[in-house]
Design an enzyme around this catalytic site. Structure first.
Site, short mmCIF file in Angstrom:
data_model
loop_
_atom_site.label_atom_id
_atom_site.label_comp_id
_atom_site.label_asym_id
_atom_site.label_seq_id
_atom_site.Cartn_x
_atom_site.Cartn_y
_atom_site.Cartn_z
N ASN A 23 -5.60 -2.89 6.74
CA ASN A 23 -5.78 -3.05 8.19
C ASN A 23 -7.08 -2.44 8.70
OD1 ASN A 23 -3.58 -4.64 8.56
ND2 ASN A 23 -2.20 -2.92 8.94
N GLU A 26 0.86 -1.19 0.00
CA GLU A 26 0.00 0.00 0.00
C GLU A 26 0.90 1.23 0.00
OE1 GLU A 26 -4.02 -0.17 2.48
OE2 GLU A 26 -2.41 -1.14 3.55
#
Ligand SMILES: NC(=O)c1ccc[n+]([C@@H]2O[C@H](COP(=O)([O-])OP(=O)(O)OC[C@H]3O[C@@H](n4cnc5c(N)ncnc54)[C@H](O)[C@@H]3O)[C@@H](O)[C@H]2O)c1
Length: 300
Positions: free
Chosen positions: A199, A161
């Protein structure tokens, strides 16, 4: 290895990695395998030795499986050197911070790093959840700072990411996107919100699995088996929590809880207790499973 990018006077050849835990050692390995010179630094010298031994073991396994030649293994190992302190990273073109998920720790690192790092170098943080914009503001170069969030285990997982802080400049983003691709990874852009994409979705699920255990809905084995066979997940959520590190899981839940001010992110008290006990997962030999024997044994 060197990488061209839109700034004619800037190429990345030397990469510093701060923190030689499970993530830092994986990042050092993939950078070395892509041909970059890597300087790996940690507070603890024994952690550096452990990281280098772990990298060698991982590469050995690749050689045994015929996925890597012995010569390429040796070449990769030669690319990595130990750094005894942060100032030794001063002439790196890129420094990737992968130290403990604690904002004070990271701020301290950036403060010391910026005193020694050359002006045009880029700094990336591998934080799982902390605001990239806030971390950037503690440095002398918010424009040349961004999030580069690798997944665990780094040599295996395809995704990185890429997170822009509000001040990250386009040159920096383009350079790091290109480097990510050179590492053989797939970049995905995420905005700078608590815990980014992966997450934000994954950790509340893990936290819910711990609540499920806490409330006695199922045993460790039942919860993991249910999610593997019922939702087709390759690992159960508690097994995955142990793999990530329960301290990191708890830190991410705190960031979500504080950053989004929503009670649905309240860390499960059982997760807090395990971390207080030092049962932080695989790396400590005990988490929701006990790893001291031949195979992991559920603790509840
Ligand atoms: N574990 C995961 O699945 C995962 C995935 C993606 C990102 N991350 C992030 O990566 C970072 C590291 O996580 P990890 O799982 O490798 O943790 P870890 O506990 O395995 O390693 C952290 C390392 O940082 C070192 N360290 C602490 N303070 C330091 C300092 N001041 N200077 C230098 N080194 C220092 C420690 O000695 C340790 O070796 C965290 O920000 C975490 O959120 C973790």
């Amino acid at each position: 290895m060197s990488q061209d990018n839109s700034r004619a006077d800037f190429t990345i050849t030397k990469v510093g990695v701060i923190g030689a835990g499970q993530m830092g050692s994986g990042i050092a390995q993939v950078c070395a395998q892509a041909g970059y010179d890597v300087l790996l630094q940690d507070l603890a010298d024994e952690q550096l030795d452990k990281a280098l031994a772990g990298i060698e073991k991982h590469l050995d396994r690749q050689v045994k499986k015929d996925r890597l030649s012995e010569a390429d293994k040796q070449a990769a190992l030669k690319q990595i050197s130990k750094a005894a302190s942060v100032p030794e990273l001063g002439d790196c073109d890129l420094v990737i911070e992968a130290a403990t998920e604690n904002e004070e720790v990271k701020r301290g690192i950036f403060h010391e790093l910026c005193e020694h790092l050359k002006d045009n170098a880029i700094i990336c943080t591998n934080t799982s959840s902390i605001s990239v914009t806030r971390l950037a503001s503690t440095t002398d170069r918010p424009g040349r700072f961004m999030g580069m969030h690798f997944m665990n285990p780094v040599p295996v997982m395809q995704l990185v990411e890429l997170i822009r802080g509000i001040a990250t400049d386009e040159d920096t983003f383009a350079t790091i996107r290109q480097l990510t691709e050179q590492l053989g990874k797939t970049p995905v852009a995420a905005e700078d919100f608590p815990a980014f994409i992966v997450n934000r979705i994954l950790l509340p699920m893990i936290n819910e699995a711990v609540y499920t255990l806490y409330e006695g809905v199922g045993s460790v084995e039942a919860i993991d088996t249910a999610m593997k066979l019922g939702a087709n997940h390759p690992m159960g959520p508690l097994e995955l929590a142990d793999f990530i590190g329960l301290d990191t899981c708890l830190a991410v839940m705190h960031v979500l809880y504080d950053g989004l001010a929503d009670s649905k992110y309240r860390p499960c008290p059982l997760l807090v207790k395990y971390v207080e006990a030092g049962w932080v997962g695989r790396k400590a030999g005990r988490g929701f499973y006990d790893y001291s024997g031949d195979k992991p044994v559920p603790t509840r």
